[in-house]
Design an enzyme around this catalytic site. Structure first.
Site, PDB file in Angstrom:
ATOM      1  N   TYR A   1      60.821  30.958  45.760  1.00  0.00           N
ATOM      2  CA  TYR A   1      59.566  30.342  46.167  1.00  0.00           C
ATOM      3  C   TYR A   1      59.765  28.926  46.695  1.00  0.00           C
ATOM      4  O   TYR A   1      59.297  28.577  47.786  1.00  0.00           O
ATOM      5  CB  TYR A   1      58.541  30.312  45.019  1.00  0.00           C
TER       6      TYR A   1
ATOM      7  N   ASP B   1      53.850  32.696  46.203  1.00  0.00           N
ATOM      8  CA  ASP B   1      53.598  32.132  44.883  1.00  0.00           C
ATOM      9  C   ASP B   1      52.484  32.922  44.199  1.00  0.00           C
ATOM     10  O   ASP B   1      51.981  33.905  44.737  1.00  0.00           O
ATOM     11  CB  ASP B   1      53.230  30.649  44.999  1.00  0.00           C
TER      12      ASP B   1
ATOM     13  N   GLU C   1      56.892  20.184  44.823  1.00  0.00           N
ATOM     14  CA  GLU C   1      57.107  21.593  44.487  1.00  0.00           C
ATOM     15  C   GLU C   1      57.714  21.753  43.094  1.00  0.00           C
ATOM     16  O   GLU C   1      57.336  22.658  42.351  1.00  0.00           O
ATOM     17  CB  GLU C   1      57.987  22.276  45.531  1.00  0.00           C
TER      18      GLU C   1
END
Length: 319
Positions: free
Chosen positions: A147, A165, A64
């Site tokens: 996020y 996102d 991520e």
DNA sequence: AATCCGTGGGG
DNA sequence: TCCCCAAGGAT
């Protein structure tokens, strides 16, 4: 904490929001989107390393960070190297931050490497070396925003969170709001819609989050959306409206050539490759304009990406 | 809220 | 070639 389809409040709020934005929705999930999208995902999802069970929460978190503003294709090789070298947060936390910056390579936005290193240290100190499960604890880590916290909680731990996102925002903008592109900045209305569309079941919600992201990444793309391959094309509000072009001001185009960012990039590229401290004279060669060059270098030092040494030499940070 | 922060591939 | 933009976060 876990909602069920029978939970009155959540279901009612969802139905109201969805019906307001999407009046034709009448099926069981309130929109008729869940089934087609998750079924499509089951068949077309990419086999990405951070989606494999052995990736673990740390693998998900590393991915991520790397995927923040960087395409999958460029992340893949660096991710593999990173996880092989630092398979646990403790392994990374034991390293010099400069080694994280070096291993980051050319992924861009190297402050992310520094933040990932800092996050690993915080995980070691606050959470005994295990990536925390709670959204609030994830959010408190360096480099983890709304996020990423939701993504890790959802993808690594299977929790029910709205994962909003750029892909999901675009899918919702088109399928539900009937617009080509979402607003420039994430709005409260978008968050509300994302929560409303989130399946009540925890496992289904996690799959929905991954599936909507994947749909945006592979089919409902920014430029040439392939509606013929889209599982919800028949219900897409944007398509039903005739695919109208984006209204309003054009998105601000980010210039790069000649900016401090470019100079920072050139300076850091030299320092990444260097095994020993780099003399000022070598750094001076990367950019002709001395004022901007000095400002860029000062910025890198201020950010902790570069460590100044005595005698006008520089290196990636050891501490 | 607007800006800053890298890099490279595809149309 | 040039332009767009790619799983955001911090200030």
């Amino acid at each position: 904490m876990t909602s069920t389809p029978a939970t009155p409040t959540a279901t009612t709020a969802a139905a109201e929001t969805v019906s307001a934005a999407f009046p034709a929705a009448e099926s069981a999930d309130g929109t008729g989107l869940h089934g087609p999208v998750t079924d499509w995902f089951d068949e077309h999802a990419r086999d990405l390393p951070w989606r494999r069970p052995e990736a673990g929460a740390w693998g998900v978190m590393v991915s991520e960070f790397m995927l923040q503003q960087t395409p999958v294709s460029r992340v893949l090789p660096v991710y593999e190297q990173w996880l092989a070298r630092w398979p646990r947060p403790a392994d990374l936390a034991a390293e010099a931050p400069g080694e994280a910056v070096r291993a980051w390579g050319r992924l861009g936005y190297p402050r992310r490497a520094l933040r990932l290193h800092a996050a690993a240290s915080a995980i070691q100190e606050r959470h005994g070396g295990d990536v925390p499960r709670e959204h609030a604890q994830l959010l408190a880590l360096p480099g983890v925003g709304e996020y990423t916290a939701a993504a890790v909680a959802s993808f690594a731990y299977g929790q029910r969170h709205a994962v909003l996102d750029t892909n999901v925002r675009r899918v919702f903008a088109r399928a539900v709001a009937g617009r080509q592109y979402p607003p420039n900045a994430t709005t409260a209305a978008e968050r509300k819609l994302a929560r409303a569309l989130l399946p009540a079941d925890e496992d289904l919600a996690a799959r929905w989050a991954a599936a909507t992201m994947e749909l945006g990444a592979l089919v409902c793309t920014a430029r040439g959306p392939e509606c013929v391959r889209c599982p919800i094309a028949a219900q897409c509000a944007w398509r039903l409206a005739g695919s109208p072009a984006h209204e309003g001001p054009a998105r601000r185009t980010q210039t790069y050539a000649g900016t401090d960012r470019q100079v920072r990039g050139k300076l850091l590229a030299v320092l990444r490759e260097a095994v020993t401290p780099v003399p000022q004279t070598v750094l001076d060669a990367v950019w002709h304009e001395p004022v901007q060059r000095a400002r860029a270098l000062d910025g890198l030092v201020a950010d902790g990406l570069v460590e100044p040494l005595a005698g006008g030499r520089y290196r990636l940070p050891l501490t």
